[in-house]
Design an enzyme around this catalytic site. Sequence first.
Site, PDB file in Angstrom:
ATOM      1  N   HIS A 323       2.034 -35.653  41.274  1.00  0.00           N
ATOM      2  CA  HIS A 323       2.400 -34.596  42.219  1.00  0.00           C
ATOM      3  C   HIS A 323       1.618 -33.319  41.903  1.00  0.00           C
ATOM      4  O   HIS A 323       2.120 -32.205  42.085  1.00  0.00           O
ATOM      5  CB  HIS A 323       3.909 -34.330  42.139  1.00  0.00           C
ATOM      6  CG  HIS A 323       4.554 -33.949  43.447  1.00  0.00           C
ATOM      7  ND1 HIS A 323       5.255 -34.841  44.212  1.00  0.00           N
ATOM      8  CD2 HIS A 323       4.605 -32.774  44.120  1.00  0.00           C
ATOM      9  CE1 HIS A 323       5.722 -34.218  45.286  1.00  0.00           C
ATOM     10  NE2 HIS A 323       5.323 -32.960  45.252  1.00  0.00           N
ATOM     11  N   GLY A 356      -5.719 -33.989  41.111  1.00  0.00           N
ATOM     12  CA  GLY A 356      -6.870 -33.444  40.403  1.00  0.00           C
ATOM     13  C   GLY A 356      -8.222 -33.699  41.057  1.00  0.00           C
ATOM     14  O   GLY A 356      -9.241 -33.279  40.521  1.00  0.00           O
ATOM     15  N   ARG A 358     -11.147 -32.827  43.005  1.00  0.00           N
ATOM     16  CA  ARG A 358     -11.696 -31.546  43.468  1.00  0.00           C
ATOM     17  C   ARG A 358     -13.082 -31.695  44.087  1.00  0.00           C
ATOM     18  O   ARG A 358     -13.721 -30.705  44.419  1.00  0.00           O
ATOM     19  CB  ARG A 358     -11.755 -30.544  42.307  1.00  0.00           C
ATOM     20  CG  ARG A 358     -10.378 -30.170  41.759  1.00  0.00           C
ATOM     21  CD  ARG A 358      -9.553 -29.405  42.795  1.00  0.00           C
ATOM     22  NE  ARG A 358      -8.208 -29.085  42.337  1.00  0.00           N
ATOM     23  CZ  ARG A 358      -7.132 -29.846  42.568  1.00  0.00           C
ATOM     24  NH1 ARG A 358      -7.242 -30.974  43.260  1.00  0.00           N
ATOM     25  NH2 ARG A 358      -5.945 -29.493  42.127  1.00  0.00           N
TER      26      ARG A 358
END
Length: 426
Positions: A323, A356, A358
């Site tokens: 999450h 995570g 990106r």
Amino acid sequence: MSGSVGREAQAEIYRAGVAGRRPRVPVGAAELERAAQRRMSRAAFAYVAGSAGLERTAQANLDAFRRRRIVPNVLRDVSARDLSVELFGVRRPTPLLLAPIGVLELARRGGDALAARAAASLGVPAVLSTQASQPMEEVAAAMDAARPGASRWFQLYWSSSRDLVESLVGRAERSGCEAIVVTLDTHVLGWRPRDLALGYLPFSRGLGIAQYTSDPVFRELVRERAARGGRTATTVTPAAVAAFASILRHHPGRLRDNLRSGEPLAAVETFLDVFADPSLTWDDLAFLRERTRLPIVLKGVLHPDDARRAVDAGVDAVQVSNHGGRQLDGEIAALDALPAVVDAVDGRLPVLFDSGIRGGSDALVALALGARAVAIGRPYVYALALAGEEGVRELLRNTIAELDITLGLAGARSVGDVDASLLAPA
Ligand SMILES: Cc1cc2nc3c(=O)[nH]c(=O)nc-3n(C[C@H](O)[C@H](O)[C@H](O)COP(=O)(O)O)c2cc1C
Ligand SMILES: O=C(O)C(=O)c1ccccc1
């Protein structure tokens, strides 16, 4: 998707640069976040960017990517590259998903539809949140207007009201959703210091509960509560009215009446009562399995034992996710949990991933560790805040382009070909 998407995106950006035009949204993840922070209200940014506790897990999610390095192969003819993946019997043009994110109105009014339309235009499935700011029917219609039949899935928070669960799933089916993603890591709301410091939870101000307030089962629960009266009606203070200002702005007449009647507060309190069921167990999954033929994805699986149980439970996929570090501080980084889950599942189910990602290079690393597809989270909220539908589209386009280029530079021709042999520790 053809092997030239990366090159085309690069060419477009450089061509625009020659003409003196800069990208709508910053290309780098850190600059994107900073730009969004300047654009968003303090509370909205805190809610989106914030995580649980000391935010160690949120940081660990990013650090885990820094600890992996790609070891490319050369001389492999990567002139034509294939980013497509198969999921639930459908070939998708890319291995990307739009993660379910609640309260997108914090980024932009109508944000759910805008983000979903951007995803639709690129063939990226949009996972519609139970905490959305717009009812799923509206978002589905907006997606169809952008691209008829565009792929959407529904993310379910399993309510303590079984009738509500059933109603939401039925609506998702009728809205053309192709899968139900059950999020398992939010049965208790995480401890989030940035929000606590501001006393700001969007839901307690009536934001992000549109799937509920548009639901007949939920509305009945609210009426019952309002009829019982008591605390609800008497908590209409000036501060509460101010807190509901954003709702009042959208629907002045009706809500002023409602506010007087205590209904919005009753809706908020009913939501807080029913939104999660911490007593849920593996046995409860049968309830869902019996009520829908759609593929079921379990989101928030980190332990390999749970991954094996998911296979036994007969679900259709698991999604490794923490999450975004928003729930349990100190939890394992999602990327570090991925290999053991992939091992445990042993090819019996597809493994999806988020937390995570990106950029396209991160996507490749997760795919190499065994993820079938990866979901983009916070970055698209920032792009939405900065430039709406076009912003999200640009962000997704850039991520796809970087993935394509990374794949080629790694010496791989298709995302299905990549595996852990492409990676080394940093
Ligand atoms: C503001 C915000 C709201 C979110 N709301 C939901 C939600 O309603 N349902 C859900 O399953 N996950 C929700 N998530 C989690 C995302 O689906 C995803 O797991 C997470 O954003 C991944 O982390 P990352 O964005 O740091 O990559 C939310 C995340 C954020 C940042
Ligand atoms: O903010 C979140 O991450 C989220 O998904 C959520 C959903 C419901 C209640 C609280 C948080």
